[in-house]
Design a protein around this motif. Sequence first.
Motif, PDB file in Angstrom:
ATOM      1  N   THR A 100      26.116  18.987  14.933  1.00  0.00           N
ATOM      2  CA  THR A 100      26.899  19.701  13.923  1.00  0.00           C
ATOM      3  C   THR A 100      28.057  18.874  13.367  1.00  0.00           C
ATOM      4  O   THR A 100      28.368  18.964  12.178  1.00  0.00           O
ATOM      5  CB  THR A 100      27.456  21.012  14.497  1.00  0.00           C
ATOM      6  OG1 THR A 100      28.241  20.710  15.661  1.00  0.00           O
ATOM      7  CG2 THR A 100      26.306  21.953  14.861  1.00  0.00           C
ATOM      8  N   TYR A 147      27.667  22.670  18.374  1.00  0.00           N
ATOM      9  CA  TYR A 147      28.338  23.942  18.648  1.00  0.00           C
ATOM     10  C   TYR A 147      29.527  23.700  19.570  1.00  0.00           C
ATOM     11  O   TYR A 147      30.431  22.959  19.225  1.00  0.00           O
ATOM     12  CB  TYR A 147      27.357  24.963  19.218  1.00  0.00           C
ATOM     13  CG  TYR A 147      26.203  25.246  18.278  1.00  0.00           C
ATOM     14  CD1 TYR A 147      26.425  25.898  17.076  1.00  0.00           C
ATOM     15  CD2 TYR A 147      24.917  24.830  18.571  1.00  0.00           C
ATOM     16  CE1 TYR A 147      25.391  26.143  16.184  1.00  0.00           C
ATOM     17  CE2 TYR A 147      23.870  25.075  17.683  1.00  0.00           C
ATOM     18  CZ  TYR A 147      24.119  25.729  16.490  1.00  0.00           C
ATOM     19  OH  TYR A 147      23.098  25.968  15.603  1.00  0.00           O
ATOM     20  N   ASN A 148      29.523  24.282  20.773  1.00  0.00           N
ATOM     21  CA  ASN A 148      30.659  24.095  21.683  1.00  0.00           C
ATOM     22  C   ASN A 148      30.470  22.936  22.645  1.00  0.00           C
ATOM     23  O   ASN A 148      31.278  22.751  23.552  1.00  0.00           O
ATOM     24  CB  ASN A 148      30.903  25.375  22.494  1.00  0.00           C
ATOM     25  CG  ASN A 148      31.443  26.493  21.623  1.00  0.00           C
ATOM     26  OD1 ASN A 148      32.225  26.238  20.714  1.00  0.00           O
ATOM     27  ND2 ASN A 148      31.007  27.714  21.870  1.00  0.00           N
TER      28      ASN A 148
END
Length: 605
Positions: A100, A147-148
């Motif tokens: 991302t 993402y995380n």
Amino acid sequence: MKVIDITNQAAGGGTASFPDQTGNSGKVLVTNGAEVFWEDRYTNEQIDTIIEQNGFGQISMDIMVNKPSITYPLTGATNFAGELTSSSYGTVTGFNGVHTHTQWQVSDTVDFSNIVDDSYTGNLTTWQPDYKLTDTLLYARVRYKSYNFVSEWSDAVSFTTPTAFSQTPIVTVRGADTPSILPYIETSEFVSYNGTDTHVSTSWRVKESGTVIWEDLENTTKKYTIRIPVGVLQPNKTYTFEARHNSETYADSAWGSLTLTTPLEFDTTPMLVVGSNSSPYLHIYNQDVDTFTKLPTISNAPTEEPVFVRFSPNDDYLYVYVYGGTVYVYERAGNAFNLVQAFSPSVGSGRSVAANMTKAGDLFLACGANSPYVKIYTIGGDGKLTQITSPFDVAPTVRTTYGSFSPDGNYLVLLHGVSPWFSWYKRNGDTWVKLANPDVMPTNITSDYGQNIAWSPDSLHVSISNITQKLINYRRVEDTLTKITNPNPLPSVTLGSLVYSADGQHLFALDTSAVIYTYSVNDSQYVKISNLFNLASGYVPIWFSPNGEYMAHPTKNVSPYIGVKKQNIDGTYTDVPALPAASYCIGNNNHTDSVCFSNTGYPQE
């Protein structure tokens, strides 16, 4: 290191759900207190490789995304200021999170304690840092995010930036090593390190004995040449002239420089400019005390007779407005005049047009018979005119034959060819606010005789000539004009020219029969005194040098067409030797602004 806590269950085990790349929670992390592994959410079957736990009931998030590497440049690269590239994105088996974002960092310390540039960006495997440091050892690293989940930092690569990111400009100075008070600094063309950078501005400065005495930094309009203001340089001194090209992406160039010694004396030769009603239309003279030498006709000279000529305050620009309604702007370099702008304000032509400008040289006015009747322009540092879109709170609605700014630049008087004949305004920034009419209004203004407005040098008196009343003198107290008692005597015929002496002590009114009325100025009544000079023609302007020592008077159709008088000790004026022959000057009655002296070169008391 970023971690995720999975000890929300009992110490002996627990679960935590993670979405896969489609956003579905299709698998779970399971721990038995000693090890961590993936299980299928629905079958409870172990899916993949066991992942080590960090001993605190937590899983390291950066092990989910593979550690990247910088593939370009290689460690040890020199003269590098280009784009960084990195390896392909990858994850641990069983984790399908998409790439991302990417974080890049450049530092001038190996431990990245001082960050030079940092980017958290969607540019996943390439990035162009903003280095801005020349000849410096730098370090770069990168990490990926899904993402995380964030990978570990890559191993750092080191490289050294170029000694300059754009080529050092070659500096030349035009006019500093010759007798001139108006020199230019000039530079060579901008050349970037890799040919793709953009030249956004240039910084300029002048040094004397290593100390900066003048500078103009990051000038976005004057990238290759700039004029050094009058007064910066002094005769017979050594100066270093410097210029630096400022880049959009990479670091700025090094300072280019040139050291010169100025001449023993500067050329402060004053000039006289006179308009003519036939080619070459513009006569320019150098003045050496009482001798006037005509210069060759300038290139791109006007092709019509001027109605207005005026120098900028420092004499670096000459403004000419011609009978056909075109404005010409010339940049002066010594005796050369280069045309930098020509356009039509479209307010009229012929006898209906007139122009003026502020003494400070920041505003230019053009007026005439065509709507909007008056246009006002700002004058930029490059001498060019830019129109102010809506300069008036209450704009003129009728033909405007003449306009004049007060010497302090705060007031503007307009004369109109029809009723209401007169209006005046006060400056408020870029807006001129209409003021109340004076107690007695002038009437019957004509465009046949120009220069119908004269301000005293202190901006406290303004005089108006017209057909009916001949001459009206007003006293200004703040924003009020009050008519002074009629002068004694009042001119008997219509006036062709009005001008105050340089010291403001006298008003000279020239009527159409060449009779001069010389008035002493005071607040109660202007009183005629003995003439200080006489002229052969009444349809022409009279114009004084800045110190009042010389007075120029074109003589219409009477040879030699241009005359100059010099003030004597007793205040009277006598002729200086005739100027070189010229064609007819000021063939139309209203062209009474088409003569002027320069502003510099005249000794001041």
